[in-house]
Scaffold this motif. Structure first.
Motif, short mmCIF file in Angstrom:
data_model
loop_
_atom_site.label_atom_id
_atom_site.label_comp_id
_atom_site.label_asym_id
_atom_site.label_seq_id
_atom_site.Cartn_x
_atom_site.Cartn_y
_atom_site.Cartn_z
N ALA A 156 0.82 -1.21 0.00
CA ALA A 156 0.00 0.00 0.00
C ALA A 156 0.86 1.26 0.00
N LYS A 157 1.98 1.23 0.74
CA LYS A 157 2.88 2.38 0.81
C LYS A 157 3.50 2.66 -0.56
N TYR A 158 3.96 1.61 -1.24
CA TYR A 158 4.54 1.79 -2.56
C TYR A 158 3.50 2.27 -3.57
N TYR A 159 2.28 1.77 -3.42
CA TYR A 159 1.19 2.19 -4.29
C TYR A 159 0.90 3.68 -4.12
N GLU A 160 0.83 4.13 -2.89
CA GLU A 160 0.51 5.54 -2.61
C GLU A 160 1.63 6.45 -3.10
N LYS A 166 2.95 11.96 -11.25
CA LYS A 166 1.98 12.33 -12.28
C LYS A 166 2.21 11.59 -13.60
N ASN A 167 3.42 11.04 -13.77
CA ASN A 167 3.73 10.32 -15.01
C ASN A 167 3.28 8.86 -14.98
N ALA A 168 2.90 8.39 -13.81
CA ALA A 168 2.50 6.98 -13.67
C ALA A 168 1.13 6.76 -14.29
N ASP A 169 0.96 5.63 -14.96
CA ASP A 169 -0.32 5.26 -15.57
C ASP A 169 -1.28 4.81 -14.47
N PRO A 170 -2.36 5.56 -14.21
CA PRO A 170 -3.26 5.22 -13.10
C PRO A 170 -3.95 3.87 -13.25
N LEU A 171 -4.28 3.49 -14.49
CA LEU A 171 -4.92 2.19 -14.70
C LEU A 171 -3.96 1.05 -14.42
N ARG A 172 -2.72 1.22 -14.86
CA ARG A 172 -1.70 0.19 -14.60
C ARG A 172 -1.43 0.09 -13.10
N LEU A 173 -1.39 1.23 -12.45
CA LEU A 173 -1.18 1.27 -11.00
C LEU A 173 -2.26 0.49 -10.27
N THR A 175 -4.28 -1.80 -11.44
CA THR A 175 -4.21 -3.22 -11.76
C THR A 175 -3.13 -3.91 -10.93
N LEU A 176 -1.96 -3.30 -10.85
CA LEU A 176 -0.86 -3.87 -10.08
C LEU A 176 -1.23 -4.00 -8.61
N TYR A 177 -1.86 -2.95 -8.08
CA TYR A 177 -2.19 -2.95 -6.66
C TYR A 177 -3.20 -4.05 -6.32
N LYS A 178 -4.22 -4.21 -7.16
CA LYS A 178 -5.23 -5.24 -6.92
C LYS A 178 -4.63 -6.64 -7.02
N GLN A 179 -3.76 -6.83 -8.01
CA GLN A 179 -3.08 -8.14 -8.15
C GLN A 179 -2.21 -8.40 -6.93
N GLU A 260 5.95 -19.30 -7.05
CA GLU A 260 5.45 -18.60 -8.24
C GLU A 260 4.68 -17.34 -7.84
N ALA A 261 3.87 -17.45 -6.79
CA ALA A 261 3.11 -16.30 -6.30
C ALA A 261 4.04 -15.22 -5.78
N MET A 262 5.10 -15.63 -5.08
CA MET A 262 6.07 -14.67 -4.55
C MET A 262 6.85 -13.98 -5.66
N LYS A 263 7.13 -14.71 -6.75
CA LYS A 263 7.80 -14.09 -7.90
C LYS A 263 6.90 -13.01 -8.51
N ASP A 264 5.61 -13.31 -8.64
CA ASP A 264 4.67 -12.31 -9.17
C ASP A 264 4.59 -11.10 -8.24
N LEU A 265 4.55 -11.35 -6.94
CA LEU A 265 4.46 -10.25 -5.98
C LEU A 265 5.72 -9.40 -6.01
N TYR A 266 6.87 -10.06 -6.10
CA TYR A 266 8.14 -9.32 -6.15
C TYR A 266 8.19 -8.43 -7.39
N GLN A 267 7.73 -8.94 -8.51
CA GLN A 267 7.73 -8.15 -9.74
C GLN A 267 6.79 -6.96 -9.64
N ILE A 268 5.66 -7.14 -8.97
CA ILE A 268 4.72 -6.04 -8.77
C ILE A 268 5.35 -4.95 -7.90
N ILE A 269 5.97 -5.36 -6.77
CA ILE A 269 6.64 -4.41 -5.89
C ILE A 269 7.72 -3.65 -6.67
N SER A 270 8.47 -4.37 -7.48
CA SER A 270 9.55 -3.76 -8.25
C SER A 270 9.00 -2.75 -9.26
N GLU A 271 7.91 -3.11 -9.94
CA GLU A 271 7.34 -2.19 -10.92
C GLU A 271 6.78 -0.94 -10.25
#
Length: 278
Positions: A156-160, A166-173, A175-179, A260-271
């Motif tokens: 949640a902190k990284y999401y906020e 302002k350059n971040a894509d809000p829809l992509r953001l 989607t990543l947060y919900k995943q 596999e789930a942790m790899k997906d989560l790590y990639q989301i945090i990184s993005e």
């Protein structure tokens, strides 16, 4: 110029300068004046929350790291903690990092290592895989007084923070947060972890060394393992060999579905991190 006076080219805090001089006055009193010579400093890299230099004095080279106070909120605890000194004083883990000489909220100094960043090809060396697995096992079984990583709050902190860009894509953001929210259910903070094992932090010399402990926390060992797979872009074969050896060394169960789930989560945090810092 008085060697104790902060030089004109210095771009960091006066506190960091005085702390550095105090340390060097104890270690190398006859050459402390060389700290004011800009030619003694070699910029290495700008990290997530720090800037790194090689400081070369007459009798010794040092690794010097300046902490970016504005980015401390990105750390697991949200504030500075002397993680490097804590780990360097652990009798089991101290061999895996350079000797820590100074660790404060503004500056860190350690002895210099003749080592290079570890790369993907190093994982083709069975000896390196065994060594890394032993490092991870000793770390994950150590009892360090670290903050606990609350993954839901961390996400949640990284999401906020990313939303403020302002350059971040809000829809992509979104989607990543919900995943990411769905994947946090797999995460269990149970063991001491480094949480940022990447090419710049895992160094190869006469042995492996692990540096930059500011993200260290009580975390999930499989999230740590996932970070290694993602950060070094391991092939399926390299990943399988690492997982097999890690199981053997640590005795910790590696559930492949969870990994596999942790790899997906790590990639989301990184993005999210890249979105907030781009």
């Amino acid at each position: 110029m008085n060697s104790k006076q902060q030089p004109d080219w210095w771009r960091y805090s006066a506190t960091s300068w005085h702390q550095l001089l105090e340390l060097m006055s104890e270690l190398q009193p006859t050459t402390v004046g060389q700290c004011a010579n800009q030619a003694s400093w070699q910029l290495l890299k700008v990290g997530d929350t720090n800037t790194n230099f090689k400081l070369s004095l007459a009798h010794q080279d040092y690794f010097v790291q300046f902490v970016d106070q504005a980015k401390l909120e990105q750390l697991p605890s949200g504030e500075y903690a002397s993680q490097t000194r804590l780990v360097s004083e652990n009798p089991v883990l101290s061999k895996w990092l350079p000797k820590c000489l100074l660790d404060t909220e503004v500056i860190r100094v350690s002895t210099w290592l003749d080592a290079r960043p570890t790369i993907n090809q190093d994982f083709n060396n069975p000896d390196r895989v065994v060594e890394l697995s032993r490092l991870l096992s000793e770390l994950h079984h150590s009892e360090l007084s670290l903050p606990e990583l609350d993954m839901k709050k961390h996400l949640a902190k990284y999401y906020e923070i990313a939303r403020a860009n302002k350059n971040a894509d809000p829809l992509r953001l979104e989607t990543l947060y919900k995943q990411g929210q769905k994947l946090t259910g797999y995460f269990v903070a149970s063991n001491s972890c480094h949480n940022d094992i990447s090419p710049g932090n895992l160094l190869s010399g006469y042995q492996l060394f692990l540096v930059d402990w500011e993200y260290a926390a009580i975390s999930d060992p499989l999230f740590e393992l996932a970070g290694v797979v993602v950060n070094f872009d391991l092939s399926d074969q390299q990943e399988q060999e690492l997982v097999t050896e890690y199981r053997k060394q640590s005795g910790i169960k590696v559930d492949i579905d969870k990994l596999e789930a942790m790899k997906d989560l790590y990639q989301i945090i990184s993005e999210l991190w890249y979105m907030e810092n781009e």
